[in-house]
Each structure stands twice: as C-alpha cells, then as structure tokens.
Design an enzyme around this catalytic site. Structure first.
Site, PDB file in Angstrom:
ATOM      1  N   CYS A   2      64.864 -51.358  57.922  1.00  0.00           N
ATOM      2  CA  CYS A   2      66.784 -51.776  58.004  1.00  0.00           C
ATOM      3  C   CYS A   2      67.115 -52.934  59.086  1.00  0.00           C
ATOM      4  O   CYS A   2      67.016 -52.159  60.337  1.00  0.00           O
ATOM      5  CB  CYS A   2      67.351 -50.074  57.647  1.00  0.00           C
ATOM      6  SG  CYS A   2      68.596 -50.913  57.330  1.00  0.00           S
ATOM      7  N   GLU A 105      66.278 -55.821  51.735  1.00  0.00           N
ATOM      8  CA  GLU A 105      65.522 -56.279  52.241  1.00  0.00           C
ATOM      9  C   GLU A 105      64.872 -57.048  50.987  1.00  0.00           C
ATOM     10  O   GLU A 105      65.328 -57.730  49.988  1.00  0.00           O
ATOM     11  CB  GLU A 105      64.565 -55.221  51.242  1.00  0.00           C
ATOM     12  CG  GLU A 105      64.622 -53.273  51.994  1.00  0.00           C
ATOM     13  CD  GLU A 105      64.287 -53.666  53.580  1.00  0.00           C
ATOM     14  OE1 GLU A 105      63.251 -54.240  54.408  1.00  0.00           O
ATOM     15  OE2 GLU A 105      64.107 -52.895  54.053  1.00  0.00           O
TER      16      GLU A 105
END
Length: 220
Positions: A2, A105
């Site tokens: 993350c 992402e």
C-alpha cells in the site's frame, strides 16, 4: 503493498460507534492521492489510558532507537510484524488505524503500469491496520500500514493488499490490553474479500503532488 491511498469521505462513524466515542472527529480535508512521506490521519490511543483520537502522524516508520540511516518502511507484513525486532514493540503496544476510502495499485499491461483504484463495494470507510512509533527526529510519530496477501478481486491487480479490518475488530485492535499475537488474532478479522472491487483510473494519479483532484478515483 500500500503506497498510495485516498480518504475523502471523512467518515469516522463506524469507528466512533466501535469505541463508544460518538463525538470522535478530526478537522481534516479530503485527499484523493495520499503519498508516503506526508502527514496522514491516524486513529490511535496515545497511551494506554487515553481515549481514541485522530492525529496527524508521519507515513514512514522509524523507531526512535534506530540509527538515523535506518530504513523508514511505509508497510509492514502481517506475517512478520509481531516477531520482527523493528516492528514487534509497536505491534504489542502501539497499534493504530488509518481510515481510507480506497487505495491504488499498478498493474503491468503491455509493458506499462496501469493504475487501479480499490475500494469497498458499499463505499464504507476502510480502516487499515497499522502500527506507530515515536521517531528520533523532529517529525511526529511514524506509521506503517500492515499488508497481507491479496484476497478476492484484489489479487487481479497485486499480490498484496493493506490489512483492512472489519468494523467489529476496530475496538479490540486499538485495545492496549491485547499484546500477544495469538490474542490479537483471536479478536480481529479482515474485511470480507467479496466487499473489495477495483477499476482502472487515469495515470494522472502517478503524480503524487495532486491530492485534491476528485477525478483521480473516477473509472476510465
């Protein structure tokens, strides 16, 4: 992993209910592209007897006892966070939550990295499990977001994802009386994988300087 997330709804209601603090509030602004190395909103107990507060902490973890050249990770793996010398003290006593609406992402497609936005299907706030530590510099305490192997549709984009906790896990995660790994595992669980979805977004999100642009999370 993350490495970038969004928090724009500024909704702390699930956490406020979980910790029995109906007036829990933070004076923060919507951000649609939050990068590491900045101040982020973090829910924590500053000490064992303190109420839960939303504080502005530094996204970059380096304990005060570490050398000035020590790494400043932004993530910690769920598999090792409780046993790593670097992370274990914070896992025992300084767990926290990072509220988010979603995270980004990048998926390699035809030699180019295409950003995706991952969020809850019901658009409720995600509470990402984290740890915090006092730093040895002039910055506020530092934070690392805990990650786990990707589950559900998140696996289509990346092999890891942030550990997002279910609403009934929020209070025990912040409870300083739980210090042992097995005890913490016994009272917390992650959000059901079926609640996570994703879509492609503009490569404008690649530039971390623009975090006020609501269009960044729009599907292509």
């Amino acid at each position: 992993m993350c490495g970038r997330f969004a928090f724009h709804s500024l909704d702390f209601s699930a956490l406020a209910e979980a910790v029995h603090q109906p007036d829990l509030f933070a004076d923060v602004e919507p951000r649609y592209n939050v990068p590491p190395g900045t101040l982020i909103s973090v829910a924590r107990r500053a000490d064992d007897d303190a109420p839960v507060t939303i504080d502005r902490l530094w996204w970059g973890y380096r304990p005060h006892w570490a050398d000035a050249k020590a790494p400043q990770p932004i993530n910690a793996k769920a598999e090792t966070v409780a046993t790593s010398k670097y992370f274990a003290p914070a896992f025992q006593r300084h767990r926290c939550l990072i509220p988010a609406d979603g995270w980004y992402e990048w998926l390699l497609v035809d030699g180019r990295k295409q950003p995706h936005y991952l969020t809850r299907t019901d658009r409720q706030t995600l509470y990402l499990a984290g740890i915090w530590t006092e730093r040895g510099d002039d910055l506020p305490p530092g934070v690392a977001i805990i990650t786990e192997p990707a589950r559900g549709s998140a696996r289509e984009v990346h092999d890891r994802m942030p550990l997002a906790l279910s609403d009934d896990s929020l209070e025990p995660w912040l409870d300083p009386h739980f210090t042992e790994r097995d005890a913490i595992r016994g009272v917390t669980r992650h959000v059901d994988a079926s609640l996570i979805e994703h879509w492609t977004v503009s490569t404008a999100v690649n530039k971390p300087g623009d975090d006020r642009n609501a269009a960044l999370i729009n599907p292509l």
